[in-house]
Design a protein around this motif. Structure first.
Motif, mmCIF file in Angstrom:
data_model
loop_
_atom_site.group_PDB
_atom_site.id
_atom_site.type_symbol
_atom_site.label_atom_id
_atom_site.label_comp_id
_atom_site.label_asym_id
_atom_site.label_seq_id
_atom_site.Cartn_x
_atom_site.Cartn_y
_atom_site.Cartn_z
ATOM 1 N N VAL A 46 2.886 -7.433 3.879
ATOM 2 C CA VAL A 46 1.990 -8.059 2.902
ATOM 3 C C VAL A 46 0.560 -7.690 3.295
ATOM 4 O O VAL A 46 -0.161 -8.447 3.924
ATOM 5 N N GLN A 47 0.184 -6.472 2.904
ATOM 6 C CA GLN A 47 -1.046 -5.848 3.384
ATOM 7 C C GLN A 47 -2.014 -5.537 2.244
ATOM 8 O O GLN A 47 -1.616 -5.323 1.096
ATOM 9 N N GLU A 48 -3.287 -5.497 2.601
ATOM 10 C CA GLU A 48 -4.363 -5.278 1.628
ATOM 11 C C GLU A 48 -4.204 -3.965 0.863
ATOM 12 O O GLU A 48 -4.574 -3.879 -0.304
ATOM 13 N N GLY A 49 -3.658 -2.948 1.514
ATOM 14 C CA GLY A 49 -3.534 -1.641 0.872
ATOM 15 C C GLY A 49 -2.683 -1.652 -0.382
ATOM 16 O O GLY A 49 -2.827 -0.768 -1.235
ATOM 17 N N PHE A 50 -1.809 -2.642 -0.529
ATOM 18 C CA PHE A 50 -0.981 -2.722 -1.729
ATOM 19 C C PHE A 50 -1.755 -3.236 -2.941
ATOM 20 O O PHE A 50 -1.223 -3.281 -4.042
ATOM 21 N N GLU A 51 -3.009 -3.590 -2.743
ATOM 22 C CA GLU A 51 -3.865 -3.997 -3.862
ATOM 23 C C GLU A 51 -4.477 -2.786 -4.574
ATOM 24 O O GLU A 51 -5.101 -2.933 -5.621
ATOM 25 N N GLU A 52 -4.311 -1.598 -4.021
ATOM 26 C CA GLU A 52 -4.929 -0.395 -4.581
ATOM 27 C C GLU A 52 -4.069 0.178 -5.710
ATOM 28 O O GLU A 52 -3.256 1.082 -5.503
ATOM 29 N N GLU A 53 -4.277 -0.343 -6.901
ATOM 30 C CA GLU A 53 -3.463 0.058 -8.055
ATOM 31 C C GLU A 53 -3.615 1.543 -8.377
ATOM 32 O O GLU A 53 -2.662 2.185 -8.830
ATOM 33 N N ALA A 54 -4.777 2.109 -8.112
ATOM 34 C CA ALA A 54 -4.974 3.534 -8.390
ATOM 35 C C ALA A 54 -4.022 4.391 -7.557
ATOM 36 O O ALA A 54 -3.616 5.466 -7.978
ATOM 37 N N TYR A 55 -3.635 3.899 -6.392
ATOM 38 C CA TYR A 55 -2.722 4.637 -5.526
ATOM 39 C C TYR A 55 -1.261 4.360 -5.878
ATOM 40 O O TYR A 55 -0.447 5.277 -5.971
ATOM 41 N N TRP A 56 -0.923 3.084 -6.097
ATOM 42 C CA TRP A 56 0.472 2.680 -6.266
ATOM 43 C C TRP A 56 0.926 2.641 -7.714
ATOM 44 O O TRP A 56 2.120 2.777 -7.988
ATOM 45 N N PRO A 70 2.047 6.694 8.650
ATOM 46 C CA PRO A 70 1.591 7.952 9.242
ATOM 47 C C PRO A 70 1.029 8.929 8.203
ATOM 48 O O PRO A 70 0.500 9.975 8.571
ATOM 49 N N LYS A 71 1.138 8.575 6.910
ATOM 50 C CA LYS A 71 0.673 9.487 5.858
ATOM 51 C C LYS A 71 -0.849 9.486 5.800
ATOM 52 O O LYS A 71 -1.479 8.426 5.712
ATOM 53 N N PRO A 72 -1.468 10.660 5.818
ATOM 54 C CA PRO A 72 -2.930 10.723 5.905
ATOM 55 C C PRO A 72 -3.670 10.157 4.702
ATOM 56 O O PRO A 72 -4.838 9.784 4.819
ATOM 57 N N ASP A 73 -3.002 10.047 3.542
ATOM 58 C CA ASP A 73 -3.688 9.517 2.358
ATOM 59 C C ASP A 73 -3.282 8.082 2.036
ATOM 60 O O ASP A 73 -3.759 7.504 1.061
ATOM 61 N N SER A 74 -2.430 7.469 2.853
ATOM 62 C CA SER A 74 -1.931 6.130 2.555
ATOM 63 C C SER A 74 -2.983 5.058 2.808
ATOM 64 O O SER A 74 -3.651 5.066 3.844
ATOM 65 N N PRO A 75 -3.107 4.089 1.901
ATOM 66 C CA PRO A 75 -3.992 2.951 2.147
ATOM 67 C C PRO A 75 -3.513 2.087 3.317
ATOM 68 O O PRO A 75 -4.263 1.245 3.800
ATOM 69 N N LEU A 76 -2.278 2.284 3.781
ATOM 70 C CA LEU A 76 -1.700 1.453 4.842
ATOM 71 C C LEU A 76 -1.849 2.074 6.232
ATOM 72 O O LEU A 76 -1.332 1.536 7.203
ATOM 73 N N ARG A 77 -2.592 3.181 6.344
ATOM 74 C CA ARG A 77 -2.692 3.828 7.652
ATOM 75 C C ARG A 77 -3.607 3.024 8.588
ATOM 76 O O ARG A 77 -4.510 2.297 8.138
ATOM 77 N N VAL A 78 -3.343 3.159 9.855
ATOM 78 C CA VAL A 78 -4.093 2.442 10.890
ATOM 79 C C VAL A 78 -5.565 2.824 10.818
ATOM 80 O O VAL A 78 -5.910 3.984 10.599
#
Length: 194
Positions: free
Chosen positions: A14-24, A58-66
């Motif tokens: 349940v992470q902030e990166g899932f709020e990026e609708e342009a990506y998902w 580990p994906k370089p373009d993912s909003p969920l990367r460290v």
């Protein structure tokens, strides 16, 4: 429904990166976050264990990367961490299943004799489903809180597409019909845990 005193709630990605609708793309179930918060509150109030799972992509373009803001837990999850009366665990992973994270989720559950888990989080048909399937395969009794998950529209082979609601229904049918988990509503779990 019987929920053991030591049944663990596994809150997946349940992470902030899932709020990026342009990506998902478009998502379903706008009430999922409210239901996830209620499940966490119920589990913490009852002193049951809660596992918070974070996806370190580990994906370089993912909003969920460290190192990116999207890697952080959503605010309502972060503010609940450490507030319960029961045991708590943070698992980090870079694949779909929380059972392939660090530290070892299965070892932690087994150490305390936990045989039931309730799964909630994001995405319904990806990491939440994979965690539930593996839990079932490993012999845990798994409850899958469908209304405390959400996902996004998907594209498959040959240009096939499915909407988020269709993917969620497919997950529910596969998990429940396949014997991996009991698909339930969050209110059922909250009432049983009360």
């Amino acid at each position: 429904m019987e929920i053991a005193e030591n049944a663990a709630l596994v809150v997946v990605d349940v992470q902030e990166g899932f709020e990026e609708e342009a990506y998902w793309g478009p998502r379903n179930n706008p009430g999922a976050d409210r239901n996830i918060a209620r499940l966490i509150d119920a589990w913490q109030a009852s002193g049951r264990p809660v596992v918070f799972v974070r996806h370190d992509s580990p994906k370089p373009d993912s909003p969920l990367r460290v190192g990116q803001p999207g890697n952080d837990f959503k605010g309502y999850v972060e503010e609940r961490r450490g507030k319960g009366g029961g045991p708590e665990l943070l698992v980090t992973k870079s694949v779909n299943s929380a059972f392939y994270g660090t530290p070892d989720l299965g070892a932690w559950l087994d150490r305390d004799g936990v045989r039931q888990i309730a799964v909630a989080g994001i995405q319904t048909n990806m990491c939440a489903e994979t965690t539930a399937r593996m839990g079932g395969n490993l012999g845990y009794e798994v409850f899958f809180a469908l209304d405390a998950t959400y996902t996004f529209d998907g594209i498959g082979p040959w240009g096939w597409t499915l909407g988020a609601d269709e993917l969620a229904r497919a997950t529910a049918v596969s998990l429940h019909g396949g014997g991996f988990a009991k698909v339930v509503r969050s209110v059922e779990l909250i009432e049983a845990a009360g």
